[in-house]
Motif scaffolding. Structure first.
Motif, PDB file in Angstrom:
ATOM      1  N   PHE A 128       0.824  -1.201   0.000  1.00 14.21           N
ATOM      2  CA  PHE A 128       0.000   0.000   0.000  1.00 14.21           C
ATOM      3  C   PHE A 128       0.865   1.261   0.000  1.00 14.21           C
ATOM      4  CE2 PHE A 128      -2.055   3.398   2.450  1.00 14.21           C
ATOM      5  CZ  PHE A 128      -3.184   3.612   1.683  1.00 14.21           C
ATOM      6  N   CYS A 129       1.805   1.326   0.932  1.00 15.34           N
ATOM      7  CA  CYS A 129       2.672   2.510   1.023  1.00 15.34           C
ATOM      8  C   CYS A 129       3.522   2.654  -0.237  1.00 15.34           C
ATOM      9  CB  CYS A 129       3.571   2.405   2.258  1.00 15.34           C
ATOM     10  SG  CYS A 129       2.687   2.514   3.833  1.00 15.34           S
ATOM     11  N   GLY A 130       4.023   1.522  -0.748  1.00  7.77           N
ATOM     12  CA  GLY A 130       4.819   1.582  -1.972  1.00  7.77           C
ATOM     13  C   GLY A 130       4.021   2.088  -3.158  1.00  7.77           C
ATOM     14  N   GLY A 131       2.783   1.630  -3.289  1.00  8.69           N
ATOM     15  CA  GLY A 131       1.931   2.091  -4.378  1.00  8.69           C
ATOM     16  C   GLY A 131       1.634   3.580  -4.282  1.00  8.69           C
ATOM     17  N   VAL A 132       1.347   4.044  -3.057  1.00 10.10           N
ATOM     18  CA  VAL A 132       1.068   5.471  -2.849  1.00 10.10           C
ATOM     19  C   VAL A 132       2.297   6.318  -3.181  1.00 10.10           C
ATOM     20  CG1 VAL A 132       0.575   7.217  -1.102  1.00 10.10           C
ATOM     21  CG2 VAL A 132      -0.755   5.109  -1.149  1.00 10.10           C
ATOM     22  N   LEU A 133       3.458   5.918  -2.653  1.00 11.23           N
ATOM     23  CA  LEU A 133       4.678   6.697  -2.871  1.00 11.23           C
ATOM     24  C   LEU A 133       5.078   6.698  -4.350  1.00 11.23           C
ATOM     25  CD1 LEU A 133       6.766   5.586   0.244  1.00 11.23           C
ATOM     26  CD2 LEU A 133       5.483   7.699  -0.064  1.00 11.23           C
ATOM     27  N   TRP A 134       4.919   5.551  -5.023  1.00 11.02           N
ATOM     28  CA  TRP A 134       5.267   5.490  -6.445  1.00 11.02           C
ATOM     29  C   TRP A 134       4.368   6.398  -7.266  1.00 11.02           C
ATOM     30  CZ3 TRP A 134       2.436   4.099 -10.744  1.00 11.02           C
ATOM     31  CH2 TRP A 134       3.171   3.981 -11.936  1.00 11.02           C
ATOM     32  N   PHE A 135       3.080   6.384  -6.976  1.00 15.46           N
ATOM     33  CA  PHE A 135       2.144   7.230  -7.718  1.00 15.46           C
ATOM     34  C   PHE A 135       2.457   8.704  -7.514  1.00 15.46           C
ATOM     35  CE2 PHE A 135      -1.737   9.783  -7.747  1.00 15.46           C
ATOM     36  CZ  PHE A 135      -2.203   9.552  -9.039  1.00 15.46           C
ATOM     37  N   LEU A 136       2.691   9.093  -6.265  1.00 22.43           N
ATOM     38  CA  LEU A 136       2.976  10.500  -5.982  1.00 22.43           C
ATOM     39  C   LEU A 136       4.300  10.931  -6.610  1.00 22.43           C
ATOM     40  CD1 LEU A 136       1.820  10.674  -2.251  1.00 22.43           C
ATOM     41  CD2 LEU A 136       0.642  11.599  -4.257  1.00 22.43           C
ATOM     42  N   TRP A 137       5.281  10.029  -6.597  1.00 23.78           N
ATOM     43  CA  TRP A 137       6.562  10.353  -7.224  1.00 23.78           C
ATOM     44  C   TRP A 137       6.396  10.513  -8.734  1.00 23.78           C
ATOM     45  CZ3 TRP A 137       9.596   7.815 -10.874  1.00 23.78           C
ATOM     46  CH2 TRP A 137      10.900   8.307 -11.020  1.00 23.78           C
ATOM     47  N   ALA A 138       5.549   9.647  -9.338  1.00 25.98           N
ATOM     48  CA  ALA A 138       5.346   9.705 -10.783  1.00 25.98           C
ATOM     49  C   ALA A 138       4.568  10.948 -11.195  1.00 25.98           C
ATOM     50  CB  ALA A 138       4.619   8.447 -11.275  1.00 25.98           C
ATOM     51  N   VAL A 139       3.622  11.388 -10.364  1.00 26.06           N
ATOM     52  CA  VAL A 139       2.761  12.511 -10.713  1.00 26.06           C
ATOM     53  C   VAL A 139       3.359  13.849 -10.276  1.00 26.06           C
ATOM     54  CG1 VAL A 139       0.508  13.565 -10.292  1.00 26.06           C
ATOM     55  CG2 VAL A 139       0.671  11.107 -10.680  1.00 26.06           C
ATOM     56  N   ALA A 140       3.847  13.886  -9.029  1.00 25.25           N
ATOM     57  CA  ALA A 140       4.307  15.164  -8.465  1.00 25.25           C
ATOM     58  C   ALA A 140       5.810  15.363  -8.538  1.00 25.25           C
ATOM     59  CB  ALA A 140       3.853  15.277  -7.003  1.00 25.25           C
ATOM     60  N   GLY A 141       6.543  14.359  -9.027  1.00 22.40           N
ATOM     61  CA  GLY A 141       7.987  14.492  -9.109  1.00 22.40           C
ATOM     62  C   GLY A 141       8.662  14.025  -7.832  1.00 22.40           C
ATOM     63  N   PRO A 142       9.991  14.203  -7.745  1.00 19.82           N
ATOM     64  CA  PRO A 142      10.744  13.763  -6.561  1.00 19.82           C
ATOM     65  C   PRO A 142      10.198  14.375  -5.274  1.00 19.82           C
ATOM     66  CG  PRO A 142      12.233  14.400  -8.338  1.00 19.82           C
ATOM     67  CD  PRO A 142      10.861  14.797  -8.775  1.00 19.82           C
ATOM     68  N   LEU A 143      10.040  13.530  -4.258  1.00 20.40           N
ATOM     69  CA  LEU A 143       9.476  13.964  -2.984  1.00 20.40           C
ATOM     70  C   LEU A 143      10.378  13.539  -1.847  1.00 20.40           C
ATOM     71  CD1 LEU A 143       5.789  12.799  -3.617  1.00 20.40           C
ATOM     72  CD2 LEU A 143       6.611  15.154  -3.727  1.00 20.40           C
ATOM     73  N   GLU A 144      10.237  14.224  -0.731  1.00 21.77           N
ATOM     74  CA  GLU A 144      10.916  13.809   0.496  1.00 21.77           C
ATOM     75  C   GLU A 144      10.073  12.701   1.124  1.00 21.77           C
ATOM     76  OE1 GLU A 144      12.870  15.790   4.520  1.00 21.77           O
ATOM     77  OE2 GLU A 144      11.766  17.021   3.077  1.00 21.77           O
ATOM     78  N   LEU A 145      10.589  11.484   1.066  1.00 18.82           N
ATOM     79  CA  LEU A 145       9.790  10.313   1.426  1.00 18.82           C
ATOM     80  C   LEU A 145       9.584  10.157   2.923  1.00 18.82           C
ATOM     81  CD1 LEU A 145      11.177   7.637  -1.074  1.00 18.82           C
ATOM     82  CD2 LEU A 145       9.206   9.161  -1.324  1.00 18.82           C
ATOM     83  N   SER A 146      10.536  10.592   3.727  1.00 19.14           N
ATOM     84  CA  SER A 146      10.463  10.352   5.171  1.00 19.14           C
ATOM     85  C   SER A 146       9.216  10.967   5.821  1.00 19.14           C
ATOM     86  CB  SER A 146      11.734  10.862   5.857  1.00 19.14           C
ATOM     87  OG  SER A 146      11.678  10.663   7.251  1.00 19.14           O
ATOM     88  N   PRO A 147       8.935  12.265   5.632  1.00 19.31           N
ATOM     89  CA  PRO A 147       7.725  12.821   6.250  1.00 19.31           C
ATOM     90  C   PRO A 147       6.443  12.253   5.661  1.00 19.31           C
ATOM     91  CG  PRO A 147       8.762  14.459   4.827  1.00 19.31           C
ATOM     92  CD  PRO A 147       9.720  13.318   4.948  1.00 19.31           C
ATOM     93  N   LEU A 148       6.478  11.884   4.383  1.00 18.37           N
ATOM     94  CA  LEU A 148       5.286  11.315   3.750  1.00 18.37           C
ATOM     95  C   LEU A 148       4.992   9.926   4.303  1.00 18.37           C
ATOM     96  CD1 LEU A 148       3.067  11.784   1.719  1.00 18.37           C
ATOM     97  CD2 LEU A 148       4.592  10.946  -0.081  1.00 18.37           C
ATOM     98  N   LEU A 149       6.049   9.124   4.482  1.00 21.36           N
ATOM     99  CA  LEU A 149       5.870   7.788   5.059  1.00 21.36           C
ATOM    100  C   LEU A 149       5.411   7.889   6.507  1.00 21.36           C
ATOM    101  CD1 LEU A 149       6.124   4.731   4.750  1.00 21.36           C
ATOM    102  CD2 LEU A 149       8.530   4.938   5.420  1.00 21.36           C
ATOM    103  N   ARG A 150       5.978   8.838   7.248  1.00 23.39           N
ATOM    104  CA  ARG A 150       5.545   9.057   8.641  1.00 23.39           C
ATOM    105  C   ARG A 150       4.076   9.430   8.691  1.00 23.39           C
ATOM    106  NH1 ARG A 150       5.442  14.062  11.460  1.00 23.39           N
ATOM    107  NH2 ARG A 150       5.301  13.806  13.730  1.00 23.39           N
ATOM    108  N   ALA A 151       3.649  10.284   7.765  1.00 23.01           N
ATOM    109  CA  ALA A 151       2.242  10.698   7.723  1.00 23.01           C
ATOM    110  C   ALA A 151       1.333   9.512   7.415  1.00 23.01           C
ATOM    111  CB  ALA A 151       2.055  11.802   6.686  1.00 23.01           C
TER     112      ALA A 151
END
Length: 233
Positions: A128-151
């Motif tokens: 689930f987390c991998g799918g969410v992070l991959w989608f956001l990275w693909a759509v919104a570009g490079p992201l800071e993963l640590s705060p997003l994963l914490r959220a």
């Protein structure tokens, strides 16, 4: 939380401080320069009020928790929720047949099955987390993963609603479990929206893709287990 990490809970603008400490312990809440409202009204609130607002998925409460606190219990909360979910699945697998023979209870307690359920729950959460992070990275570009994963992990707090089911061992109705799942997904969506300051549509699409990834992993594991069982027989 660093000096640049504070956010106004009303307008999401950055702030240097939440309050100013004067002499004799007198505190004055900082006013946001953008919206002219208190940067974080929740610093004066009781934790119970903050929890209620978080359950109601209020944006201000999520901003307070994700930006203006140093709450670092997301990994502990994650493990605790996975344990509850694993026990729930394990108990559903065996049913609730009463037995008065202690030997039956010993045979009933198969640790490897519980560990398997824990592993499956952890794998589904990772998907689930991998799918969410991959989608956001693909759509919104490079992201800071640590705060997003914490959220994402903190917003899974709704899974603690499984605790009463585990403690009192009531009949687990699909409707009850479905509502808990829906609440967790809504919280996940709100957390993504707050941490990225994005639209509701983007956060919902990310959660849907994460749910699809989780479902695919769950189905694949179920088929693998059935094939193993047929091969064993």
């Amino acid at each position: 939380m660093g000096k640049d990490g504070f956010r106004c809970v009303e307008c999401n603008e950055k702030a240097l401080e939440l309050h100013r400490d004067y002499s004799h312990g007198i505190l004055k809440i900082t006013i946001c320069e953008s919206c002219q409202k208190p940067v974080d009204k929740y610093i004066e609130y009781d934790p119970v009020i903050i929890l209620i607002d978080a359950i109601l998925c209020k944006t201000q409460a999520f901003r307070h928790i994700l930006f203006n606190t140093t709450l670092n219990i997301h990994w502990k909360l994650c493990v605790f929720c996975l344990l509850c979910e694993a026990y729930l699945r394990w108990s559903l697998l065996h049913g609730s047949e009463p037995s008065s023979d202690p030997a039956d209870i010993i045979r009933y307690t198969k640790e490897w099955e519980f560990y398997g359920m824990f592993g499956l729950a952890a794998l589904e959460l990772s998907a689930f987390c991998g799918g969410v992070l991959w989608f956001l990275w693909a759509v919104a570009g490079p992201l800071e993963l640590s705060p997003l994963l914490r959220a994402l992990l903190l917003s899974c707090y709704g899974k603690v609603l499984l605790i009463p089911a585990v403690i009192w061992e009531h009949d687990y109705s699909p409707l009850c479990l479905g509502l808990i799942k829906l609440f967790v997904l809504i919280s996940n969506s709100q957390a993504i929206r707050v941490i990225l300051n994005s639209s509701r549509r983007l956060s919902l699409m990310a959660v849907c893709l994460g749910l699809l990834s989780e479902t695919c992993v769950s189905q694949a594991c179920s088929r693998w287990s059935v094939q193993d069982l047929l091969t064993f027989e």
